[in-house]
Design an enzyme around this catalytic site. Structure first.
Site, PDB file in Angstrom:
ATOM      1  N   ARG A  20       0.951  -1.291   0.197  1.00 42.63           N
ATOM      2  CA  ARG A  20       0.111  -0.142  -0.068  1.00 42.63           C
ATOM      3  C   ARG A  20       0.877   1.342   0.190  1.00 42.63           C
ATOM      4  NH1 ARG A  20      -2.345  -3.911   3.419  1.00 42.63           N
ATOM      5  NH2 ARG A  20      -4.316  -4.476   3.055  1.00 42.63           N
TER       6      ARG A  20
ATOM      7  N   ASP B  71      -9.540  -4.905   8.281  1.00 44.31           N
ATOM      8  CA  ASP B  71      -8.644  -5.845   8.825  1.00 44.31           C
ATOM      9  C   ASP B  71      -8.986  -6.515  10.144  1.00 44.31           C
ATOM     10  OD1 ASP B  71      -5.743  -4.720   7.426  1.00 44.31           O
ATOM     11  OD2 ASP B  71      -7.357  -3.173   7.931  1.00 44.31           O
TER      12      ASP B  71
ATOM     13  N   ARG C 113     -11.716  -9.104   8.905  1.00 47.09           N
ATOM     14  CA  ARG C 113     -11.111 -10.399   8.134  1.00 47.09           C
ATOM     15  C   ARG C 113     -10.565 -10.992   9.570  1.00 47.09           C
ATOM     16  NH1 ARG C 113      -7.801  -6.565   3.914  1.00 47.09           N
ATOM     17  NH2 ARG C 113      -8.960  -6.899   2.095  1.00 47.09           N
TER      18      ARG C 113
ATOM     19  N   HIS D 122      -2.618   0.371   8.322  1.00 44.60           N
ATOM     20  CA  HIS D 122      -3.553  -0.426   7.375  1.00 44.60           C
ATOM     21  C   HIS D 122      -2.511  -1.035   6.341  1.00 44.60           C
ATOM     22  CE1 HIS D 122      -6.600  -2.412   4.904  1.00 44.60           C
ATOM     23  NE2 HIS D 122      -6.453  -1.405   3.967  1.00 44.60           N
TER      24      HIS D 122
ATOM     25  N   THR E 264      -9.627  -5.400  -4.401  1.00 39.81           N
ATOM     26  CA  THR E 264     -10.597  -5.662  -3.310  1.00 39.81           C
ATOM     27  C   THR E 264     -11.510  -4.544  -3.243  1.00 39.81           C
ATOM     28  OG1 THR E 264      -9.010  -4.362  -1.781  1.00 39.81           O
ATOM     29  CG2 THR E 264      -8.577  -6.711  -2.019  1.00 39.81           C
TER      30      THR E 264
END
Length: 315
Positions: free
Chosen positions: A90, A150, A153, A177, A232
């Protein structure tokens, strides 16, 4: 004429922006959605496609427009920018997205000076910090999606492993993140029991490697999905919907949004995903929860990773 109710504008009509618009449209949380994108045809196409389904949901106006059409938005969601490609982290996206945000934020602020800015584009913690600096808004009205996804998840994988409803698991992913995020095992509880108690009493599925394996799968989830399908967007859109719901309903819910730390956890002047009470004015309070010594160290290291990127970017 604008209908009565909440107005949400989405900057960016890519996978995340358009899926977010769909999630919000079906949620009944807002009466107006405006989609803005540099590719006007894409924004218009997405708005038209969504608008054709308004007879199936609560009354809502959906349109594509210019920044002027976002005027007086309650929330502006920013999903625009260069997406993560296979093999990229990222943080690799920062330079191009920094330039994009320098054009977006002044326009958003000009037309919606009282809005809450919700940043989703990656790297979200860095871009939320940039948005805070560029906007001149108080920090409570500039938040990032942080580690809300997250954390979901994490709960999903724990629920799958233990064969229980993920909604009955209480835990957080905190920090960046990204690759330096941490799993707060010391805070993880099921039915009032910490994770070790639950393992001892209720299940035999607790070998020494399970914590490592689940954390690694959480951390690598986005890479796996991007490799398999390119991007995503479904789960992140639901995470955004959840944050918007907490804001517009003034829930005072605790979500791990990216918030500006001002000494919490011994960290200053950086946005990170931490447990935060969210309501109608955005951030109500950042919770300085007690972590284990190892988790505290890892959270501080995560903040150093983000600070280094900011310094290198000369923001």
């Amino acid at each position: 004429m604008r209908s009565k109710g909440n107005k949400i504008s989405i900057i960016g009509a890519g996978f995340v922006g358009s899926t977010t618009a769909f999630a919000l449209m079906t949620s009944g949380l807002t009466s107006e959605i405006v989609i803005v994108d540099i590719n006007k045809d894409k924004a218009e196409g997405e708005a038209m496609d969504l608008a054709h389904g308004v007879s199936f949901v609560r009354p809502i106006e959906i349109s594509a427009g210019e920044y002027a059409d976002t005027k007086d938005s309650d929330i502006v969601i920013i999903t625009a920018g260069v997406g993560q490609k296979p093999g990229q982290t990222r943080l690799d996206c920062i330079s191009r997205n920094l330039a994009i945000f320098k054009t977006i934020i002044p326009e958003v602020v000009k037309f919606s000076p009282n809005s809450i800015l919700l940043v989703v584009s990656n790297p979200v913690d860095i871009l939320t910090y940039i948005t805070y600096k560029l906007s001149g808004f108080p920090s409570n009205r500039v938040i990032g999606s942080g580690t809300v996804l997250d954390t979901s998840r994490f709960k999903y994988l724990l629920g799958k492993h233990f064969e229980i409803d993920a909604r009955n698991i209480h835990t957080y992913i905190m920090g960046e993140h990204g690759d330096s995020e941490i799993a707060t095992w010391s805070l993880t509880s099921i039915a009032g029991m910490n994770i070790d108690e639950y393992c001892h009493i209720c299940t035999e599925k607790c070998n020494g490697e399970i914590k490592f394996d689940i954390y690694e799968e959480v951390k690598d989830s986005a890479y796996t999905i991007i490799k398999k399908k390119g991007a995503t967007y479904y789960a992140v859109a639901l995470a955004i919907r959840r944050i918007v719901e907490a804001i517009l309903s003034n829930e005072k819910s605790i979500l791990t949004v990216s918030s500006l730390l001002k000494g919490e956890y011994g960290i200053e002047d950086i946005y990170m995903g931490v447990p935060t009470i969210i309501g109608r004015d955005g951030v109500k309070q950042i919770l300085d929860v007690k972590l284990s010594e190892d988790e505290n160290t890892k959270l501080f290291e995560s903040s150093k990773v983000l600070k280094a990127v900011i310094e290198d970017s000369k923001i």
